[in-house]
Scaffold this motif. Sequence first.
Motif, short mmCIF file in Angstrom:
data_model
loop_
_atom_site.label_atom_id
_atom_site.label_comp_id
_atom_site.label_asym_id
_atom_site.label_seq_id
_atom_site.Cartn_x
_atom_site.Cartn_y
_atom_site.Cartn_z
N GLY A 259 91.66 14.67 150.32
CA GLY A 259 93.02 15.18 150.50
C GLY A 259 93.66 14.53 151.70
O GLY A 259 93.00 13.92 152.54
N ASN A 260 94.98 14.65 151.80
CA ASN A 260 95.71 14.05 152.93
C ASN A 260 95.43 12.56 153.07
O ASN A 260 95.22 12.05 154.17
CB ASN A 260 95.39 14.78 154.24
CG ASN A 260 95.78 16.24 154.21
OD1 ASN A 260 96.86 16.60 153.76
ND2 ASN A 260 94.89 17.11 154.68
N GLY A 261 95.40 11.87 151.93
CA GLY A 261 95.19 10.43 151.95
C GLY A 261 93.76 9.97 151.83
O GLY A 261 93.51 8.77 151.78
N LEU A 262 92.81 10.91 151.78
CA LEU A 262 91.40 10.56 151.62
C LEU A 262 90.97 10.82 150.18
O LEU A 262 91.25 11.89 149.62
CB LEU A 262 90.52 11.37 152.57
CG LEU A 262 90.79 11.26 154.08
CD1 LEU A 262 89.72 12.02 154.86
CD2 LEU A 262 90.85 9.82 154.52
N HIS A 263 90.26 9.86 149.59
CA HIS A 263 89.84 9.93 148.20
C HIS A 263 88.33 9.74 148.12
O HIS A 263 87.81 8.70 148.56
CB HIS A 263 90.55 8.87 147.37
CG HIS A 263 92.04 8.90 147.52
ND1 HIS A 263 92.85 9.68 146.73
CD2 HIS A 263 92.87 8.26 148.41
CE1 HIS A 263 94.11 9.51 147.10
NE2 HIS A 263 94.15 8.67 148.12
N ALA A 264 87.62 10.71 147.56
CA ALA A 264 86.16 10.69 147.51
C ALA A 264 85.65 9.78 146.40
O ALA A 264 86.17 9.78 145.29
CB ALA A 264 85.63 12.10 147.31
N LEU A 265 84.61 8.99 146.72
CA LEU A 265 83.97 8.12 145.74
C LEU A 265 82.46 8.10 146.01
O LEU A 265 82.03 7.63 147.07
CB LEU A 265 84.53 6.69 145.83
CG LEU A 265 83.81 5.63 144.99
CD1 LEU A 265 83.98 5.92 143.49
CD2 LEU A 265 84.33 4.24 145.32
N GLN A 266 81.69 8.61 145.07
CA GLN A 266 80.24 8.56 145.23
C GLN A 266 79.76 7.13 145.03
O GLN A 266 80.05 6.49 144.01
CB GLN A 266 79.57 9.48 144.22
CG GLN A 266 78.08 9.65 144.45
CD GLN A 266 77.49 10.72 143.54
OE1 GLN A 266 77.96 10.95 142.43
NE2 GLN A 266 76.47 11.41 144.03
N MET A 267 79.03 6.60 146.01
CA MET A 267 78.58 5.21 145.95
C MET A 267 77.39 5.02 146.86
O MET A 267 77.38 5.51 147.99
CB MET A 267 79.72 4.26 146.37
CG MET A 267 79.47 2.79 146.13
SD MET A 267 80.94 1.79 146.55
CE MET A 267 80.69 1.52 148.32
N ASP A 268 76.38 4.32 146.38
CA ASP A 268 75.18 4.03 147.16
C ASP A 268 75.24 2.56 147.56
O ASP A 268 75.10 1.67 146.72
CB ASP A 268 73.94 4.31 146.31
CG ASP A 268 72.64 4.04 147.05
OD1 ASP A 268 72.68 3.56 148.21
OD2 ASP A 268 71.57 4.29 146.47
N VAL A 269 75.43 2.30 148.84
CA VAL A 269 75.64 0.92 149.29
C VAL A 269 74.40 0.05 149.11
O VAL A 269 74.49 -1.18 149.13
CB VAL A 269 76.11 0.84 150.76
CG1 VAL A 269 77.45 1.51 150.93
CG2 VAL A 269 75.07 1.42 151.72
N GLY B 164 99.06 6.06 157.49
CA GLY B 164 99.75 5.77 156.24
C GLY B 164 98.92 5.19 155.12
O GLY B 164 99.40 5.05 154.00
N ALA B 165 97.67 4.80 155.41
CA ALA B 165 96.85 4.17 154.39
C ALA B 165 96.33 5.19 153.38
O ALA B 165 96.18 6.38 153.69
CB ALA B 165 95.67 3.45 155.03
N GLU B 166 96.08 4.71 152.16
CA GLU B 166 95.31 5.48 151.19
C GLU B 166 93.85 5.05 151.38
O GLU B 166 93.55 3.85 151.31
CB GLU B 166 95.77 5.19 149.77
CG GLU B 166 97.19 5.66 149.48
CD GLU B 166 97.31 7.18 149.57
OE1 GLU B 166 96.37 7.89 149.14
OE2 GLU B 166 98.35 7.66 150.07
N VAL B 167 92.98 6.01 151.65
CA VAL B 167 91.63 5.69 152.10
C VAL B 167 90.58 6.19 151.11
O VAL B 167 90.50 7.39 150.85
CB VAL B 167 91.34 6.29 153.49
CG1 VAL B 167 90.00 5.80 154.02
CG2 VAL B 167 92.46 5.94 154.47
N THR B 168 89.79 5.27 150.59
CA THR B 168 88.64 5.63 149.77
C THR B 168 87.45 5.83 150.70
O THR B 168 87.08 4.93 151.45
CB THR B 168 88.31 4.52 148.76
OG1 THR B 168 89.45 4.29 147.91
CG2 THR B 168 87.11 4.90 147.91
N ILE B 169 86.88 7.04 150.67
CA ILE B 169 85.68 7.32 151.47
C ILE B 169 84.49 7.39 150.52
O ILE B 169 84.53 8.07 149.51
CB ILE B 169 85.81 8.60 152.31
CG1 ILE B 169 86.20 9.81 151.45
CG2 ILE B 169 86.82 8.40 153.44
CD1 ILE B 169 86.18 11.14 152.20
#
Length: 250
Positions: free
Chosen positions: A47-57, A29-34
């Motif tokens: 999609g299906n609750g996954l949201h793409a985010l470009q990020m360099d840790v 059920g979570a909205e997930v930023t990947i």
Amino acid sequence: MHLKGKHALVTGGGTGIGLGIAQALATAGAEVTITGRRLEVLEEQAGNGLHALQMDVADEASVVDGVASAIAARGPVQICVPNAGVAEGRALHKTDMSFWRHMMGINVDGAFLTIRECLKSMHTTDWGRVIAISSIAGLRGLPGAACYSASKHAMIGIIKSLAADHAAKPYTFNALCPAYVETEIITRNVESIKQRTGLDEVKARELMVGANPHGRLVTVAEVVEAAMFLCGENSGSMNGQAIQVSGGEM
């Protein structure tokens, strides 16, 4: 759907363990930023609750801006999974500062920055989970991999200190410590071992499989199950732990 309404952020969420955890969180059920450096890989999974985010840790500005944008879009981060990492062995006397800083920059600095930025919003909520993906190498010395082992030990140190800081608060901090897991990292390590030792692919792979006491690679699903337990309704007393998913490693 016990995580409905929760926002989770998973670094290195486009492949392997990170993707597996992200998908399970979304199913719950979570909205997930990947996040990750390769946007095209993330967008393939979106999609299906996954949201793409470009990020360099390893880049502070990238993490600060990236987490802020995720919070603006989906609300406070209540589940933080610092998973992004690099795994490579090298004898210490052959380790230069470039190799050392690269690994520490991703494995240690990346975990620190991700947790720090997520905590700022988590502290505005009444529930939170931080689940760092360390390694069995964070609990013992891994032969031929002093730099990697040091970085994974450091992650556990961060987690234990945060657990002590928040012991009476509704947030928990734990680390998962897998042994060798069936991911693309194994494929890369096989190539590295072949180059360093001259072994063929089969024998190089057998070195890693044989290092797991149960004689096989850990599956991504087994690590995911452990992570999902830590997000479960009865996980509040599990705090400050380095949990082995290692086939009996002692």
